[in-house]
Design a protein around this motif. Structure first.
Motif, PDB file in Angstrom:
ATOM      1  N   GLY A   7       0.600  -1.244   0.105  1.00  0.00           N
ATOM      2  CA  GLY A   7      -0.146   0.283  -0.184  1.00  0.00           C
ATOM      3  C   GLY A   7       0.344   1.418   0.086  1.00  0.00           C
ATOM      4  O   GLY A   7       0.066   2.263  -0.264  1.00  0.00           O
ATOM      5  N   GLY A   8       2.124   1.317   0.611  1.00  0.00           N
ATOM      6  CA  GLY A   8       3.273   2.238   0.337  1.00  0.00           C
ATOM      7  C   GLY A   8       3.170   3.035  -0.907  1.00  0.00           C
ATOM      8  O   GLY A   8       3.149   2.053  -2.297  1.00  0.00           O
ATOM      9  N   SER A   9       4.565   4.072  -1.035  1.00  0.00           N
ATOM     10  CA  SER A   9       5.279   4.482  -2.466  1.00  0.00           C
ATOM     11  C   SER A   9       5.881   4.599  -2.386  1.00  0.00           C
ATOM     12  O   SER A   9       6.954   4.598  -1.425  1.00  0.00           O
ATOM     13  N   ARG A  35      -1.497   2.901 -11.219  1.00  0.00           N
ATOM     14  CA  ARG A  35      -0.910   2.967  -9.954  1.00  0.00           C
ATOM     15  C   ARG A  35       0.794   3.898 -10.115  1.00  0.00           C
ATOM     16  O   ARG A  35       1.038   4.360  -9.329  1.00  0.00           O
ATOM     17  N   PHE A  36       1.195   3.379 -11.568  1.00  0.00           N
ATOM     18  CA  PHE A  36       3.105   4.032 -11.689  1.00  0.00           C
ATOM     19  C   PHE A  36       2.290   5.130 -11.786  1.00  0.00           C
ATOM     20  O   PHE A  36       1.396   5.445 -13.399  1.00  0.00           O
ATOM     21  N   LEU A  47       6.728   6.622 -10.176  1.00  0.00           N
ATOM     22  CA  LEU A  47       6.003   7.012  -9.051  1.00  0.00           C
ATOM     23  C   LEU A  47       5.145   6.044  -9.201  1.00  0.00           C
ATOM     24  O   LEU A  47       4.705   6.256  -9.560  1.00  0.00           O
ATOM     25  N   MET A  48       5.509   4.771  -7.906  1.00  0.00           N
ATOM     26  CA  MET A  48       4.651   4.186  -7.357  1.00  0.00           C
ATOM     27  C   MET A  48       4.224   3.732  -6.283  1.00  0.00           C
ATOM     28  O   MET A  48       4.650   4.108  -5.372  1.00  0.00           O
ATOM     29  N   THR A  49       2.279   3.674  -6.435  1.00  0.00           N
ATOM     30  CA  THR A  49       1.741   3.840  -5.418  1.00  0.00           C
ATOM     31  C   THR A  49       1.005   2.473  -5.507  1.00  0.00           C
ATOM     32  O   THR A  49       0.843   1.894  -6.347  1.00  0.00           O
ATOM     33  N   SER A  50       0.782   2.158  -4.588  1.00  0.00           N
ATOM     34  CA  SER A  50      -0.332   1.557  -4.084  1.00  0.00           C
ATOM     35  C   SER A  50       0.410   0.588  -4.148  1.00  0.00           C
ATOM     36  O   SER A  50      -0.312  -1.073  -4.461  1.00  0.00           O
ATOM     37  N   LEU A  51       1.649  -0.159  -3.993  1.00  0.00           N
ATOM     38  CA  LEU A  51       2.008  -1.452  -4.048  1.00  0.00           C
ATOM     39  C   LEU A  51       2.064  -2.977  -3.396  1.00  0.00           C
ATOM     40  O   LEU A  51       1.618  -2.621  -1.973  1.00  0.00           O
ATOM     41  N   ARG A  94       9.563   6.188  -5.510  1.00  0.00           N
ATOM     42  CA  ARG A  94       9.677   6.487  -6.457  1.00  0.00           C
ATOM     43  C   ARG A  94      10.744   6.226  -6.576  1.00  0.00           C
ATOM     44  O   ARG A  94      11.866   6.439  -5.923  1.00  0.00           O
ATOM     45  N   ASP A 103       4.221  -6.794  -6.411  1.00  0.00           N
ATOM     46  CA  ASP A 103       5.749  -5.834  -7.852  1.00  0.00           C
ATOM     47  C   ASP A 103       7.078  -5.629  -7.305  1.00  0.00           C
ATOM     48  O   ASP A 103       7.997  -4.725  -7.369  1.00  0.00           O
TER      49      ASP A 103
END
Length: 114
Positions: free
Chosen positions: A14-16, A65-66, A80-84, A18, A88
């Motif tokens: 759920g984290g992000s 997400r990215f 930028l990667m979110t909702s990891l 970069r 992933d």
């Protein structure tokens, strides 16, 4: 062309995170930069790519997400990667392509785990 990737690390689900990539050397004005990733035992796969004009393409798993971006003046690219998610987890590689061919950076490990 030399590529230096950075920004990998350990992040909770759920984290992000970069990632950044800096290109140097014989940079041609018309090029494409991209992020790929690879897990042991599997082929390297495209995550996202971006042209000098800002046109982007994402793998289905990254869509929504990215976000890939670039600074043409600095020859840099970010992801930028979110909702990891755990899926992933991989080594992420930046790549540069122009008429000379395709060049790869050394890879940076991204681990998504609680």
């Amino acid at each position: 062309v030399q590529l230096q990737a950075s920004g990998g690390g350990l992040v909770h689900p759920g984290g992000s995170l970069r990632l950044s990539c800096a290109a140097s050397g014989d940079i041609f004005s018309n090029n494409i930069m991209a992020w790929y990733r690879q897990v042991p035992g599997k082929e390297r796969e495209l995550v996202a790519q971006i042209g000098v004009g800002g046109n982007t393409h994402y793998a289905g798993s990254a869509e929504g997400r990215f976000i890939v971006s670039r600074d043409n003046a600095k020859n840099t690219m970010s992801l930028l990667m979110t909702s990891l998610e755990a899926e992933d987890t991989a080594v992420y590689y930046c790549t540069y392509m122009d008429y000379k061919g395709q060049f790869w950076g050394q890879g940076t490990q991204v681990t998504v785990s609680s």
